[in-house]
Motif scaffolding. Structure first.
Motif, short mmCIF file in Angstrom:
data_model
loop_
_atom_site.label_atom_id
_atom_site.label_comp_id
_atom_site.label_asym_id
_atom_site.label_seq_id
_atom_site.Cartn_x
_atom_site.Cartn_y
_atom_site.Cartn_z
N MET A 122 -12.45 -4.06 -4.56
CA MET A 122 -12.18 -4.39 -3.17
C MET A 122 -12.62 -5.81 -2.85
SD MET A 122 -10.83 -3.20 -0.47
CE MET A 122 -10.24 -4.80 0.06
N GLN A 123 -13.74 -6.25 -3.42
CA GLN A 123 -14.20 -7.63 -3.21
C GLN A 123 -13.18 -8.62 -3.77
OE1 GLN A 123 -18.21 -8.06 -4.77
NE2 GLN A 123 -18.82 -6.08 -3.95
N LEU A 128 -8.59 -12.38 -3.02
CA LEU A 128 -7.18 -12.69 -3.26
C LEU A 128 -6.46 -12.93 -1.93
CD1 LEU A 128 -4.82 -12.86 -5.27
CD2 LEU A 128 -4.45 -10.42 -4.89
N HIS A 129 -6.76 -12.13 -0.92
CA HIS A 129 -6.11 -12.31 0.38
C HIS A 129 -6.52 -13.63 1.02
CE1 HIS A 129 -4.77 -8.19 0.04
NE2 HIS A 129 -4.13 -8.29 1.19
N ILE A 179 -11.08 -3.64 18.20
CA ILE A 179 -11.30 -2.43 17.40
C ILE A 179 -11.06 -2.70 15.93
CG2 ILE A 179 -10.43 -0.10 16.96
CD1 ILE A 179 -9.92 0.13 20.00
N VAL A 180 -9.97 -3.40 15.63
CA VAL A 180 -9.68 -3.75 14.23
C VAL A 180 -10.80 -4.62 13.66
CG1 VAL A 180 -8.13 -5.08 12.75
CG2 VAL A 180 -7.19 -3.52 14.47
N GLY A 181 -11.39 -5.46 14.50
CA GLY A 181 -12.48 -6.32 14.05
C GLY A 181 -13.67 -5.55 13.51
N VAL A 188 -14.50 -9.13 5.38
CA VAL A 188 -14.77 -10.56 5.49
C VAL A 188 -16.25 -10.86 5.34
CG1 VAL A 188 -14.56 -12.56 7.00
CG2 VAL A 188 -12.74 -10.87 6.95
N GLY A 189 -17.08 -9.97 5.86
CA GLY A 189 -18.52 -10.21 5.85
C GLY A 189 -19.30 -9.36 4.87
N SER A 190 -18.63 -8.85 3.84
CA SER A 190 -19.33 -7.96 2.90
C SER A 190 -20.48 -8.66 2.19
CB SER A 190 -18.34 -7.40 1.87
OG SER A 190 -17.75 -8.44 1.12
#
Length: 239
Positions: A122-123, A128-129, A179-181, A188-190
């Motif tokens: 996932m990271q 990649l995104h 809500i999506v945030g 984004v903040g992992s």
């Protein structure tokens, strides 16, 4: 006799190790290519990653890339949209008239939390995104048009229904983005979460607990928006 290159041991990239045995149906070769390409594309980008080094990392014949994906661009597209680390949300699972507000929000938020259980994959998908945004190939815009926008509009329609709003306004869209945030910060903040409070996302059970907390927060946001609208209506009705 199958012409699939999944069982070939010749024509490997120079300097490669002896390939690992592969399943006869070729699925393992395809999966190896997806996994290896995800790491390399995330680290180096599309342009700077060669098919030869992807095949070397996957320990398969370089011809496997053209066989399973057509070319490097096809492999990149398959990696970018791989549902194992980049699941899409069906708008119908969010905007269903017979579904409760909590169930609709949970369906949307699960698309952020479930991939977190894939750990490093996932990271790399997030990397990649981000790289695609910085070095666009066109897939990010397609992702917005084909997946993100429809899901957002389904969320907006669902919120309108539960708020009793006939026409979505800016406040409903703000609420949807907020809500999506809640889910986006997990991706984004992992790295920040890992540095400050890693136990929050350190196991599948912890991620499930985080998901429930996000659901409570999302429900509170909707409730707050409803109170805000009611207050505005009451003020407008005053002589």
């Amino acid at each position: 006799m199958s012409l699939a290159p999944n069982s070939e041991t010749s024509a490997l990239p120079v300097g490669s190790a002896t390939p690992k045995p592969l399943r006869s149906d070729g699925q393992e070769a395809r999966t190896r290519l997806l996994d290896a390409a995800l790491v390399l594309f995330a680290d180096k980008g599309f342009a700077k990653t060669s098919t030869r080094e992807i095949a070397l990392a996957a320990q398969v014949n370089v011809a496997s890339i053209s066989y399973y994906f057509g070319d490097k661009a096809g492999l990149y597209r398959a990696v970018f949209t791989d549902p194992r680390s980049n699941p899409s949300v069906e708008p119908a699972s969010i905007d269903h008239p017979d579904q409760s507000l909590a169930d609709s929000l949970r369906a949307m938020l699960d698309t952020f939390t479930e991939p977190m259980k894939n750990g490093v994959a996932m990271q790399n998908c997030m990397k990649l995104h981000i790289r695609e945004m910085l070095e666009p190939t066109g897939l990010w815009q397609a992702e917005i048009d084909d997946n993100i926008k429809p899901a957002h509009m389904a969320l907006v329609q669902m919120l309108c229904r539960h708020l009793g709003v006939t026409q979505a306004d800016d406040d409903v869209h703000r609420l949807a983005f907020s809500i999506v945030g809640l889910g986006m910060i997990l991706h984004v903040g992992s790295d920040v979460i890992q540095a400050i409070r890693p136990a929050l996302i350190g196991s599948p059970a912890a991620i499930d607990a985080y998901a429930e907390h996000m659901l409570v927060a999302a429900l509170s946001m909707v409730e707050g928006e409803a109170r805000h609208r009611q207050a505005l209506s009451s003020t407008a009705a005053l002589p």
